[in-house]
Design a protein around this motif. Structure first.
Motif, PDB file in Angstrom:
ATOM      1  N   LEU A 188       0.816  -1.214   0.000  1.00 27.42           N
ATOM      2  CA  LEU A 188       0.000   0.000   0.000  1.00 27.42           C
ATOM      3  C   LEU A 188       0.853   1.267   0.000  1.00 27.42           C
ATOM      4  O   LEU A 188       0.410   2.314  -0.471  1.00 27.42           O
ATOM      5  N   SER A 189       2.070   1.177   0.530  1.00 27.21           N
ATOM      6  CA  SER A 189       2.937   2.349   0.637  1.00 27.21           C
ATOM      7  C   SER A 189       4.031   2.381  -0.429  1.00 27.21           C
ATOM      8  O   SER A 189       5.030   3.086  -0.259  1.00 27.21           O
ATOM      9  N   THR A 190       3.876   1.621  -1.498  1.00 31.03           N
ATOM     10  CA  THR A 190       4.739   1.611  -2.687  1.00 31.03           C
ATOM     11  C   THR A 190       6.058   0.884  -2.486  1.00 31.03           C
ATOM     12  O   THR A 190       6.918   0.917  -3.372  1.00 31.03           O
ATOM     13  N   LEU A 191       6.256   0.215  -1.368  1.00 28.68           N
ATOM     14  CA  LEU A 191       7.545  -0.422  -1.082  1.00 28.68           C
ATOM     15  C   LEU A 191       7.622  -1.853  -1.592  1.00 28.68           C
ATOM     16  O   LEU A 191       8.691  -2.466  -1.557  1.00 28.68           O
ATOM     17  N   ALA A 192       6.517  -2.412  -2.046  1.00 32.80           N
ATOM     18  CA  ALA A 192       6.501  -3.765  -2.620  1.00 32.80           C
ATOM     19  C   ALA A 192       5.417  -3.817  -3.683  1.00 32.80           C
ATOM     20  O   ALA A 192       4.443  -3.059  -3.633  1.00 32.80           O
ATOM     21  N   ARG A 193       5.605  -4.721  -4.641  1.00 38.24           N
ATOM     22  CA  ARG A 193       4.634  -4.864  -5.726  1.00 38.24           C
ATOM     23  C   ARG A 193       3.721  -6.051  -5.452  1.00 38.24           C
ATOM     24  O   ARG A 193       4.186  -7.093  -4.984  1.00 38.24           O
ATOM     25  N   LEU A 233       2.059   9.317  -4.799  1.00 35.40           N
ATOM     26  CA  LEU A 233       1.497   8.741  -3.580  1.00 35.40           C
ATOM     27  C   LEU A 233       2.401   8.988  -2.381  1.00 35.40           C
ATOM     28  O   LEU A 233       1.922   9.318  -1.292  1.00 35.40           O
ATOM     29  N   ARG A 234       3.701   8.864  -2.569  1.00 40.56           N
ATOM     30  CA  ARG A 234       4.630   9.077  -1.455  1.00 40.56           C
ATOM     31  C   ARG A 234       4.564  10.492  -0.913  1.00 40.56           C
ATOM     32  O   ARG A 234       4.871  10.729   0.259  1.00 40.56           O
ATOM     33  N   ARG A 235       4.193  11.436  -1.763  1.00 38.94           N
ATOM     34  CA  ARG A 235       4.062  12.820  -1.293  1.00 38.94           C
ATOM     35  C   ARG A 235       2.859  12.997  -0.381  1.00 38.94           C
ATOM     36  O   ARG A 235       2.761  13.982   0.346  1.00 38.94           O
ATOM     37  N   ARG A 236       1.938  12.032  -0.401  1.00 33.18           N
ATOM     38  CA  ARG A 236       0.679  12.196   0.336  1.00 33.18           C
ATOM     39  C   ARG A 236       0.507  11.226   1.501  1.00 33.18           C
ATOM     40  O   ARG A 236      -0.492  11.303   2.210  1.00 33.18           O
ATOM     41  N   ILE A 237       1.472  10.324   1.689  1.00 36.61           N
ATOM     42  CA  ILE A 237       1.385   9.355   2.785  1.00 36.61           C
ATOM     43  C   ILE A 237       2.610   9.464   3.687  1.00 36.61           C
ATOM     44  O   ILE A 237       3.647  10.005   3.296  1.00 36.61           O
ATOM     45  N   GLY A 238       2.456   8.948   4.895  1.00 37.54           N
ATOM     46  CA  GLY A 238       3.576   8.813   5.815  1.00 37.54           C
ATOM     47  C   GLY A 238       3.679   7.372   6.262  1.00 37.54           C
ATOM     48  O   GLY A 238       2.657   6.689   6.411  1.00 37.54           O
ATOM     49  N   VAL A 239       4.903   6.904   6.469  1.00 35.58           N
ATOM     50  CA  VAL A 239       5.133   5.520   6.879  1.00 35.58           C
ATOM     51  C   VAL A 239       6.023   5.507   8.106  1.00 35.58           C
ATOM     52  O   VAL A 239       7.137   6.058   8.074  1.00 35.58           O
ATOM     53  N   VAL A 240       5.535   4.892   9.185  1.00 36.19           N
ATOM     54  CA  VAL A 240       6.337   4.694  10.392  1.00 36.19           C
ATOM     55  C   VAL A 240       6.707   3.213  10.424  1.00 36.19           C
ATOM     56  O   VAL A 240       5.879   2.377  10.785  1.00 36.19           O
ATOM     57  N   LEU A 242       5.623  12.549   9.706  1.00 30.86           N
ATOM     58  CA  LEU A 242       4.540  13.536   9.722  1.00 30.86           C
ATOM     59  C   LEU A 242       4.968  14.906   9.211  1.00 30.86           C
ATOM     60  O   LEU A 242       4.147  15.812   9.114  1.00 30.86           O
ATOM     61  N   LEU A 243       6.234  15.051   8.869  1.00 28.82           N
ATOM     62  CA  LEU A 243       6.772  16.368   8.516  1.00 28.82           C
ATOM     63  C   LEU A 243       6.018  17.019   7.362  1.00 28.82           C
ATOM     64  O   LEU A 243       5.793  18.234   7.360  1.00 28.82           O
ATOM     65  N   LEU A 247       1.323   2.981  10.403  1.00 30.12           N
ATOM     66  CA  LEU A 247       2.157   2.766  11.582  1.00 30.12           C
ATOM     67  C   LEU A 247       2.301   1.267  11.812  1.00 30.12           C
ATOM     68  O   LEU A 247       1.321   0.586  12.128  1.00 30.12           O
ATOM     69  N   ASP A 248       3.513   0.761  11.625  1.00 34.47           N
ATOM     70  CA  ASP A 248       3.775  -0.671  11.742  1.00 34.47           C
ATOM     71  C   ASP A 248       4.468  -0.950  13.070  1.00 34.47           C
ATOM     72  O   ASP A 248       5.672  -0.751  13.205  1.00 34.47           O
ATOM     73  N   GLU A 249       3.690  -1.357  14.062  1.00 31.50           N
ATOM     74  CA  GLU A 249       4.187  -1.650  15.411  1.00 31.50           C
ATOM     75  C   GLU A 249       5.071  -0.512  15.941  1.00 31.50           C
ATOM     76  O   GLU A 249       6.250  -0.704  16.224  1.00 31.50           O
TER      77      GLU A 249
END
Length: 290
Positions: free
Chosen positions: A58-63, A83-90, A158-159, A167-169
């Protein structure tokens, strides 16, 4: 004549038949998932359930191997940069530079998100305050406790003011005070309308933070709904009890019930261990101790 309404317009995430295979093993096996904009969704499941793999897709890191995926109306495979400009990944693993200070880490990631000048300075200062690290802004991250690193790891994502945050654990291996502060940061995001997808092994975290829960196992969805919905699914295993807030008169209440042929027992209700710990030690962060 107006165009028909788009039934998916209110969705932050739309997944149909998602599959991700590694050789003969399917980490995600035909998953259907919808997340509404502004919703806080908890993803639960044991190790190997497919939670992290799903988030990576979902966050573009895997196909994906197969399936239909839309995140904020975009195809993660074909439109990853937008998409990366609009999401955040922890991420579950800390994504920080230990030899840089907290401020330097934030400035680096802010630049990576295209922030510059006064705007970058403003967002870095905001993040330091939110993480309660302003007084340690000039210290290198390798001197930080686990809780401090986790809080910094969260605000890095969040910047750029993302619409959707994964948020992954995010509370793995941290002290109760820092965990409680992470919860407060997530609650602030939810109150502000940010869409949240939260994975954890800690059921209490999802109960506190998430309006809806999806349970995964072996890459498949087992159940979904609000906490009360999932509790109703187990109705055949429920026991029913009558609660009386009788205080010091509990024994009297039990005797009166017994006179009418109603069996009753007196039980004391205790707070959770985390509630006891925070009550005894306080909620103030302990960054400089130990």
């Amino acid at each position: 004549m107006s165009a028909p309404a788009d039934s998916t317009a209110g969705l932050a995430i739309e997944v149909r038949g998602l599959v991700r295979s590694f050789g003969d093993r399917r980490a995600v096996d035909g998953l259907d998932l919808e997340v509404r904009r502004g919703e806080s969704l908890g993803l639960l499941g044991p190790n190997g359930a497919g939670k992290t793999t799903t988030i990576r897709i979902l966050s573009t890191l895997a196909r994906p191997t197969a399936g239909h995926v839309r995140v904020l109306g975009l195809d993660p495979e074909r439109e990853p940069a937008e998409l990366r400009r609009r999401i955040g990944v922890v991420p579950q693993e800390l994504a920080l530079y230990d030899d840089l200070t907290a401020r330097e880490n934030l400035a680096f990631f802010a630049r990576a998100h295209g922030l510059d000048g006064a705007r970058r300075t403003e967002r870095v200062d905001w993040a330091l305050e939110l993480a309660r690290l302003a007084d340690r802004a000039s210290d290198r991250v390798n001197s930080f406790s686990g809780g401090m690193k986790r809080r910094l790891n969260l605000v890095v994502a969040l910047l750029h003011e993302p619409e959707l945050v994964f948020l992954d654990e995010p509370t793995v291996g941290i002290d109760p005070q820092s965990r409680n502060h992470v919860f407060e940061m997530v609650e602030r995001l939810v109150a502000g309308g940010t869409t949240i997808v939260y994975t954890t092994h800690q059921l209490g975290e999802v109960e506190r933070l998430c309006a809806r829960i999806v349970v995964l196992d072996r890459g498949r969805k087992l159940a979904e709904g609000a906490l009360r919905d999932l509790q109703r699914l187990a109705s055949d295993r429920r026991t029913h009890a009558l609660r009386l807030d009788a205080g010091s008169d509990a024994e009297v209440a039990r005797a009166l019930l017994a006179e009418r042929g109603i069996a009753a027992r007196v039980e004391e209700e205790f707070p959770s261990l985390e509630e006891v710990f925070l009550g005894l030690t306080g909620r103030a962060l302990r960054d400089d101790e130990g």
